[in-house]
Design a protein around this motif. Structure first.
Motif, PDB file in Angstrom:
ATOM      1  N   SER A   3       0.834  -1.207   0.000  1.00 26.31           N
ATOM      2  CA  SER A   3       0.000   0.000   0.000  1.00 26.31           C
ATOM      3  C   SER A   3       0.868   1.256   0.000  1.00 26.31           C
ATOM      4  O   SER A   3       0.580   2.234  -0.708  1.00 26.31           O
ATOM      5  CB  SER A   3      -0.924  -0.002   1.217  1.00 26.31           C
ATOM      6  N   GLU A  59       8.963   8.716  -0.007  1.00 27.13           N
ATOM      7  CA  GLU A  59       9.661   7.435  -0.117  1.00 27.13           C
ATOM      8  C   GLU A  59      10.201   6.950   1.227  1.00 27.13           C
ATOM      9  O   GLU A  59      10.295   5.745   1.451  1.00 27.13           O
ATOM     10  CB  GLU A  59      10.804   7.539  -1.131  1.00 27.13           C
ATOM     11  N   LEU A  88       4.256   5.782  -5.517  1.00 26.44           N
ATOM     12  CA  LEU A  88       4.187   5.901  -6.969  1.00 26.44           C
ATOM     13  C   LEU A  88       3.172   6.954  -7.399  1.00 26.44           C
ATOM     14  O   LEU A  88       3.347   7.619  -8.424  1.00 26.44           O
ATOM     15  CB  LEU A  88       3.833   4.543  -7.588  1.00 26.44           C
ATOM     16  N   ARG A  89       2.116   7.113  -6.611  1.00 23.93           N
ATOM     17  CA  ARG A  89       1.086   8.102  -6.929  1.00 23.93           C
ATOM     18  C   ARG A  89       1.434   9.493  -6.402  1.00 23.93           C
ATOM     19  O   ARG A  89       0.679  10.441  -6.606  1.00 23.93           O
ATOM     20  CB  ARG A  89      -0.253   7.670  -6.332  1.00 23.93           C
ATOM     21  N   GLY A  90       2.556   9.583  -5.722  1.00 25.40           N
ATOM     22  CA  GLY A  90       2.947  10.863  -5.155  1.00 25.40           C
ATOM     23  C   GLY A  90       2.158  11.243  -3.908  1.00 25.40           C
ATOM     24  O   GLY A  90       2.136  12.412  -3.513  1.00 25.40           O
ATOM     25  N   GLU A  91       1.517  10.251  -3.274  1.00 24.27           N
ATOM     26  CA  GLU A  91       0.680  10.517  -2.111  1.00 24.27           C
ATOM     27  C   GLU A  91       1.419  10.310  -0.794  1.00 24.27           C
ATOM     28  O   GLU A  91       0.873  10.582   0.279  1.00 24.27           O
ATOM     29  CB  GLU A  91      -0.558   9.612  -2.141  1.00 24.27           C
ATOM     30  N   ARG A 113       3.963   1.469  -1.134  1.00 26.34           N
ATOM     31  CA  ARG A 113       4.648   1.574  -2.428  1.00 26.34           C
ATOM     32  C   ARG A 113       3.718   2.201  -3.469  1.00 26.34           C
ATOM     33  O   ARG A 113       4.132   3.054  -4.268  1.00 26.34           O
ATOM     34  CB  ARG A 113       5.114   0.188  -2.875  1.00 26.34           C
ATOM     35  N   THR A 114       2.455   1.794  -3.450  1.00 25.55           N
ATOM     36  CA  THR A 114       1.473   2.378  -4.374  1.00 25.55           C
ATOM     37  C   THR A 114       1.290   3.870  -4.102  1.00 25.55           C
ATOM     38  O   THR A 114       1.219   4.687  -5.026  1.00 25.55           O
ATOM     39  CB  THR A 114       0.121   1.656  -4.226  1.00 25.55           C
ATOM     40  N   ALA A 115       1.244   4.225  -2.824  1.00 32.78           N
ATOM     41  CA  ALA A 115       1.079   5.635  -2.456  1.00 32.78           C
ATOM     42  C   ALA A 115       2.277   6.465  -2.899  1.00 32.78           C
ATOM     43  O   ALA A 115       2.125   7.613  -3.337  1.00 32.78           O
ATOM     44  CB  ALA A 115       0.871   5.754  -0.948  1.00 32.78           C
TER      45      ALA A 115
END
Length: 317
Positions: free
Chosen positions: A286, A298, A292-295, A288-290
């Motif tokens: 979850s 890192e 990638l979405r810039g949410e 990692r997905t956030a």
């Protein structure tokens, strides 16, 4: 007589408010009591504040952070737990977090329920959030369903249900003390003669789960545990621990696996390790997905991965 123990760590403002409320509650209800503060090497002047503003409060100023269980045990030993010969001891002891504010006669309500409740050895309060709304303060002992819901909160109704160890709010609304497995350690009162049969807190628990372990031991000695709904205490949850969020997440699971090692079967521990491993993978996916979405940043993902490695190492000890 009641002895109140407050273990503090860098919460000077909240500690001042807590002490003021405790002393007012004792005075207003006519309940005799002594108040102790154990300061775990705070850097915010907590110990000096207690000395200067509350001269009647007993202060132990540690030069290092001894942890919650060990700090409480310092006072319990000073009060005479395990002492031989004739000693003057309190009738009950209250463990109270500094991020609390006692309302009205809450301490007297807890004390009465404890001392007149037959074989009741432990009492908890009705906790409230700062805005006065309901906060769960009583719980069933941990099970695998609770471990699952820690990582996979499917629905808020399940999170607030018996499946997640909660007691129904309707029990609190009745205003009558009811049987529980354990109260939150933020406000936990123990009868002295029960304490003498069970002994001190386990100091291997630096923070978290020490009250669960203690209550399991009380129950095994035949003592009952109650929540007292009319004893209302405001709990500004997590004010000390949120200073070190990542470390506290790891500390939580270290304590939980210690609890599982002490009180649960090998099969339970294996299942818990699997659930925690799956849960951490889910959290990392979850995150990692956030990212990638810039949410999310890192470094949040890196912290989760580091925490996962430490927690899984702890689970194998």
């Amino acid at each position: 007589m009641l002895a109140v123990i407050i273990v503090s760590y860098n919460t000077v403002g909240l500690l001042r408010n807590c002490l003021t409320s405790v002393l007012a509650s004792l005075a207003g209800s006519g309940l005799p009591g002594d108040v102790w503060v154990v300061d775990n090497a705070s850097a915010d002047g907590s110990a000096a504040m207690v000395r200067n503003e509350f001269p009647g409060v007993h202060l132990i100023a540690n030069n290092c952070n001894a942890g919650f269980a060990a700090a409480n045990n310092q006072v319990l030993r000073a009060l005479g737990v395990g002492a031989e010969g004739e000693t003057t001891t309190p009738d009950a002891v209250l463990l109270l977090n500094p991020d609390t504010a006692v309302r009205d006669d809450a301490l007297a309500q807890m004390f009465e329920a404890l001392m007149t409740g037959g074989h009741v050895g432990v009492a908890g309060a009705s906790l409230l959030y700062q805005d006065g709304s309901f906060q769960h303060g009583a719980f069933h002992f941990p099970d695998l369903c609770q471990v699952f819901l820690d990582f996979f909160p499917i629905n808020h109704r399940l999170t607030d249900s018996r499946l997640n160890g909660r007691y129904a709010k309707s029990l609190y609304d009745k205003g009558i003390p009811f049987a529980i497995d354990h109260p939150l350690g933020a406000a936990l009162m123990v009868r002295w003669d029960a304490l003498e049969t069970v002994g001190l807190m386990d100091e291997r628990f630096f923070i978290y789960c020490e009250e669960i372990d203690w209550c399991m031991r009380f129950k095994r000695k035949g003592w009952q545990i109650r929540c007292v709904p009319r004893a209302q205490i405001v709990h500004y949850a997590g004010q000390s621990t949120r200073q070190f969020r990542d470390k506290m997440f790891i500390a939580l699971w270290k304590s939980r696996f210690l609890l599982f090692e002490k009180h649960y079967s090998p099969g339970f521990r294996r299942a818990a390790r699997i659930l925690v491993s799956l849960g951490m993978r889910y959290k990392i996916r979850s995150a990692r997905t956030a990212v990638l979405r810039g949410e999310a940043p890192e470094d949040e993902l890196r912290r989760l991965e580091a925490a996962r490695d430490q927690i899984m190492e702890i689970s194998r000890l």
